[in-house]
Design a protein around this motif. Structure first.
Motif, PDB file in Angstrom:
ATOM      1  N   MET A   1      -3.926  27.599 -53.335  1.00 39.28           N
ATOM      2  CA  MET A   1      -3.899  26.753 -52.424  1.00 39.28           C
ATOM      3  C   MET A   1      -4.866  26.631 -51.232  1.00 39.28           C
ATOM      4  N   PRO A   2      -5.372  25.403 -51.012  1.00 37.88           N
ATOM      5  CA  PRO A   2      -6.575  25.415 -49.910  1.00 37.88           C
ATOM      6  C   PRO A   2      -5.812  25.840 -48.475  1.00 37.88           C
ATOM      7  N   ALA A   3      -6.592  26.775 -47.628  1.00 36.45           N
ATOM      8  CA  ALA A   3      -6.082  27.307 -46.333  1.00 36.45           C
ATOM      9  C   ALA A   3      -5.860  26.039 -45.396  1.00 36.45           C
ATOM     10  N   ALA A   4      -6.610  25.001 -45.390  1.00 36.92           N
ATOM     11  CA  ALA A   4      -6.016  24.003 -44.392  1.00 36.92           C
ATOM     12  C   ALA A   4      -4.794  23.478 -44.964  1.00 36.92           C
ATOM     13  N   PHE A   5      -4.604  23.138 -46.325  1.00 42.33           N
ATOM     14  CA  PHE A   5      -3.340  22.633 -46.568  1.00 42.33           C
ATOM     15  C   PHE A   5      -2.173  23.464 -46.208  1.00 42.33           C
ATOM     16  N   ALA A   6      -2.361  24.707 -46.667  1.00 45.36           N
ATOM     17  CA  ALA A   6      -1.454  25.793 -46.478  1.00 45.36           C
ATOM     18  C   ALA A   6      -0.909  26.152 -44.784  1.00 45.36           C
ATOM     19  N   SER A   7      -2.016  25.610 -44.301  1.00 47.45           N
ATOM     20  CA  SER A   7      -1.727  25.927 -42.686  1.00 47.45           C
ATOM     21  C   SER A   7      -0.739  24.631 -42.052  1.00 47.45           C
ATOM     22  N   VAL A   8      -1.148  23.465 -42.654  1.00 47.44           N
ATOM     23  CA  VAL A   8      -0.289  22.360 -42.088  1.00 47.44           C
ATOM     24  C   VAL A   8       1.129  22.479 -42.720  1.00 47.44           C
ATOM     25  N   LEU A   9       1.124  23.042 -44.016  1.00 50.53           N
ATOM     26  CA  LEU A   9       2.645  23.240 -44.571  1.00 50.53           C
ATOM     27  C   LEU A   9       3.287  24.312 -43.867  1.00 50.53           C
ATOM     28  N   ARG A  10       2.631  25.322 -43.168  1.00 51.09           N
ATOM     29  CA  ARG A  10       3.306  26.310 -42.413  1.00 51.09           C
ATOM     30  C   ARG A  10       3.729  25.711 -41.280  1.00 51.09           C
ATOM     31  N   ILE A  11       2.961  24.844 -40.539  1.00 52.47           N
ATOM     32  CA  ILE A  11       3.293  24.221 -39.390  1.00 52.47           C
ATOM     33  C   ILE A  11       4.373  23.294 -39.410  1.00 52.47           C
ATOM     34  N   THR A  12       4.444  22.818 -40.425  1.00 55.30           N
ATOM     35  CA  THR A  12       5.458  21.615 -40.657  1.00 55.30           C
ATOM     36  C   THR A  12       6.871  22.174 -41.019  1.00 55.30           C
ATOM     37  N   TYR A  13       6.872  23.307 -41.948  1.00 54.89           N
ATOM     38  CA  TYR A  13       8.255  23.910 -42.471  1.00 54.89           C
ATOM     39  C   TYR A  13       8.659  25.285 -41.739  1.00 54.89           C
ATOM     40  N   ASP A  14       7.741  25.776 -41.339  1.00 56.38           N
ATOM     41  CA  ASP A  14       8.083  27.177 -40.711  1.00 56.38           C
ATOM     42  C   ASP A  14       8.075  27.484 -39.150  1.00 56.38           C
ATOM     43  N   VAL A  15       7.203  26.738 -38.582  1.00 60.04           N
ATOM     44  CA  VAL A  15       7.103  26.861 -37.091  1.00 60.04           C
ATOM     45  C   VAL A  15       8.338  25.878 -36.668  1.00 60.04           C
ATOM     46  N   ARG A  16       9.211  26.458 -35.715  1.00 57.90           N
ATOM     47  CA  ARG A  16      10.091  25.694 -35.115  1.00 57.90           C
ATOM     48  C   ARG A  16       9.628  24.420 -34.384  1.00 57.90           C
ATOM     49  N   PHE A  17      10.107  23.406 -34.586  1.00 52.74           N
ATOM     50  CA  PHE A  17       9.944  22.081 -34.190  1.00 52.74           C
ATOM     51  C   PHE A  17       8.419  21.694 -34.728  1.00 52.74           C
ATOM     52  N   GLY A  18       7.802  22.216 -35.598  1.00 52.58           N
ATOM     53  CA  GLY A  18       6.534  21.665 -36.139  1.00 52.58           C
ATOM     54  C   GLY A  18       6.530  20.697 -36.606  1.00 52.58           C
ATOM     55  N   MET A  19       7.575  20.262 -37.666  1.00 56.27           N
ATOM     56  CA  MET A  19       7.384  18.846 -38.087  1.00 56.27           C
ATOM     57  C   MET A  19       7.568  17.818 -37.233  1.00 56.27           C
ATOM     58  N   PHE A  20       8.427  18.283 -36.145  1.00 55.06           N
ATOM     59  CA  PHE A  20       8.672  17.020 -35.266  1.00 55.06           C
ATOM     60  C   PHE A  20       7.525  16.917 -34.418  1.00 55.06           C
ATOM     61  N   VAL A  21       6.722  17.731 -34.039  1.00 55.97           N
ATOM     62  CA  VAL A  21       5.463  17.787 -33.157  1.00 55.97           C
ATOM     63  C   VAL A  21       4.354  17.002 -33.928  1.00 55.97           C
ATOM     64  N   ARG A  22       4.455  17.300 -35.303  1.00 54.82           N
ATOM     65  CA  ARG A  22       3.248  16.726 -36.098  1.00 54.82           C
ATOM     66  C   ARG A  22       3.685  15.329 -36.030  1.00 54.82           C
ATOM     67  N   TYR A  23       4.646  14.719 -36.311  1.00 56.25           N
ATOM     68  CA  TYR A  23       5.164  13.499 -36.334  1.00 56.25           C
ATOM     69  C   TYR A  23       5.178  12.735 -35.217  1.00 56.25           C
ATOM     70  N   LEU A  24       5.471  13.622 -34.107  1.00 54.75           N
ATOM     71  CA  LEU A  24       5.251  12.738 -32.646  1.00 54.75           C
ATOM     72  C   LEU A  24       3.849  12.530 -32.496  1.00 54.75           C
ATOM     73  N   HIS A  25       2.943  13.429 -32.938  1.00 50.78           N
ATOM     74  CA  HIS A  25       1.395  13.128 -32.788  1.00 50.78           C
ATOM     75  C   HIS A  25       1.111  11.930 -33.392  1.00 50.78           C
ATOM     76  N   HIS A  26       1.552  11.936 -34.819  1.00 53.17           N
ATOM     77  CA  HIS A  26       1.064  10.631 -35.570  1.00 53.17           C
ATOM     78  C   HIS A  26       1.303   9.549 -35.152  1.00 53.17           C
ATOM     79  N   TRP A  27       2.937   9.316 -34.783  1.00 50.11           N
ATOM     80  CA  TRP A  27       3.263   8.016 -34.076  1.00 50.11           C
ATOM     81  C   TRP A  27       2.695   7.875 -32.789  1.00 50.11           C
ATOM     82  N   ALA A  28       2.503   8.895 -31.982  1.00 51.38           N
ATOM     83  CA  ALA A  28       1.695   8.544 -30.635  1.00 51.38           C
ATOM     84  C   ALA A  28       0.366   8.128 -30.912  1.00 51.38           C
ATOM     85  N   SER A  29      -0.474   8.621 -31.948  1.00 50.83           N
ATOM     86  CA  SER A  29      -1.776   7.984 -32.336  1.00 50.83           C
ATOM     87  C   SER A  29      -1.611   6.449 -32.511  1.00 50.83           C
ATOM     88  N   TYR A  30      -0.452   6.120 -33.219  1.00 46.65           N
ATOM     89  CA  TYR A  30      -0.436   4.608 -33.355  1.00 46.65           C
ATOM     90  C   TYR A  30      -0.050   3.958 -32.194  1.00 46.65           C
TER      91      TYR A  30
END
Length: 378
Positions: A1-30
């Motif tokens: 698995m590519p390291a960049a993809f694995a890093s984002v998976l870890r942020i999303t599913y392993d880091v506390r509030f990681g998924m929330f912060v990612r989606y907050l970033h995405h919606w804020a960019s919109y």
């Protein structure tokens, strides 16, 4: 698995509030892009870009386009199947510039895609996370400095009896920054944070686990950019594929990508940036205009909006084909014509209606009257 993809998976599913912060970033960019667009439309229709605020309009337009570029640079970072395909389109567009396309790709992206992903992703990470935000922050600072220096364009007819006379442009009447605007800003900030938090919590975006890591042997169905770049995607899809040997003359580049991804968007962006000098006022104007009393600028603005909407619709031609049941190949010509005909019709209709109203009422633009301008200056 590519390291960049694995890093984002870890942020999303392993880091506390990681998924929330990612989606907050995405919606804020919109919201960031949408808020800038609405702000520029208000300035455009009200004529608040006129002398002496032409430079500040150019700075604001530059912020908008650099922010679009910021979104493009962020596409590649997760290195999932969707973003890898979108990034390959971006590099093809950059490489389509005649004679210097390869040099642009090497300078900006640092390598080919996806074979050079190990060099491209760190380069785009630096641009997306550090350099481009720094440029945007600097331009926002310049924008605010010019605003404070020149003052805002005052709403015509907003002065009360106890204010200075309406023809006195040496004083700008408005709400003080402290404490009035400060309180309003705090209220809007917390309301915006609440809405973004709700969206991030209940409406996830770009779920990379669904797309999976990048696979150069396949192309996912329905690949397309975010809504704010659909108009450029429409140009790419609608540009004709025949060029009468012009491609070989310009170094063998792909002219479909160059015309649709560089030349036409560049013309649109240039017209927008230089609009204050096209709709130029020789005298200083410190009052907003009534768009109903400015037939030509308002008609051009409406036509421009209609054109971008039709180009965005063309960028979704596969969705249009699914909804209508018409093959996308048969939609090509109607969508191409709509990008030309619809703006012309709406622009002419807007001009005709506003011109008739202006002739019927025999009125003068309040902002021009306050600035001492005549109808011939409009």
């Amino acid at each position: 698995m590519p390291a960049a993809f694995a890093s984002v998976l870890r942020i999303t599913y392993d880091v506390r509030f990681g998924m929330f912060v990612r989606y907050l970033h995405h919606w804020a960019s919109y919201l960031f892009i949408a808020a800038m667009t609405l702000h520029m439309l208000r300035v455009l229709f009200s004529g608040a870009y006129r002398n002496p605020r032409e430079i500040n309009w150019m700075v604001g337009a530059s912020i908008l386009f650099i922010s679009l570029l910021e979104g493009v640079f962020g596409y590649a970072l997760p290195f999932d199947e969707f973003s890898a395909t979108a990034t390959s389109i971006t590099l093809e567009i950059a490489g389509s510039v005649p004679f210097i396309g390869h040099e642009i790709v090497m300078l900006v992206f640092g390598g080919e895609w996806p074979t050079g992903a190990s060099a491209v992703i760190p380069r785009l990470f630096f641009l997306h996370v550090f350099l481009v935000p720094l440029v945007i922050a600097g331009l926002v600072g310049v924008h605010m400095f010019l605003l404070v220096r020149q003052k805002h364009t005052e709403q015509a007819g907003a002065r009360e009896p106890h204010d200075p006379p309406k023809d006195d442009q040496s004083v700008v009447v408005g709400t003080p920054l402290v404490p009035n605007q400060t309180y309003v800003t705090l209220v809007v900030f917390f309301m915006t944070l609440g809405v973004l938090s709700f969206l991030a919590g209940f409406l996830p975006l770009q779920r990379i686990a669904v797309f999976g890591p990048s696979d150069p042997t396949t192309t996912p169905a329905g690949v397309g950019p975010d809504w704010f770049l659909l108009w450029t995607f429409g140009y790419l899809k609608m540009v004709p594929s025949y060029y009468f040997g012009l491609s070989e003359l310009l170094g063998g580049v792909s002219l479909a990508e160059f015309f649709g991804g560089v030349l036409i968007p560049g013309i649109v962006g240039t017209v927008l940036v230089l609009w204050p000098f096209i709709d130029y006022s020789s005298k200083e104007v410190h009052f907003t205009a009534d768009p109903i009393r400015r037939p030509v600028p308002t008609a051009v603005a409406v036509a421009g909006i209609a054109h971008i909407m039709m180009a965005s619709l063309a960028g979704m031609n596969n969705i249009v084909a699914t909804i209508t049941g018409i093959p996308s190949g048969k939609l090509q010509l109607p969508l191409q014509l709509s990008m030309i005909v619809v703006p012309v019709v709406w622009g002419f209709l807007t001009y005709w209606l506003l011109k008739r109203r202006k002739e019927r009422e025999n009125t003068v633009d309040p902002s021009h009257a306050a600035a001492g301008l005549t109808e011939s200056d409009d």
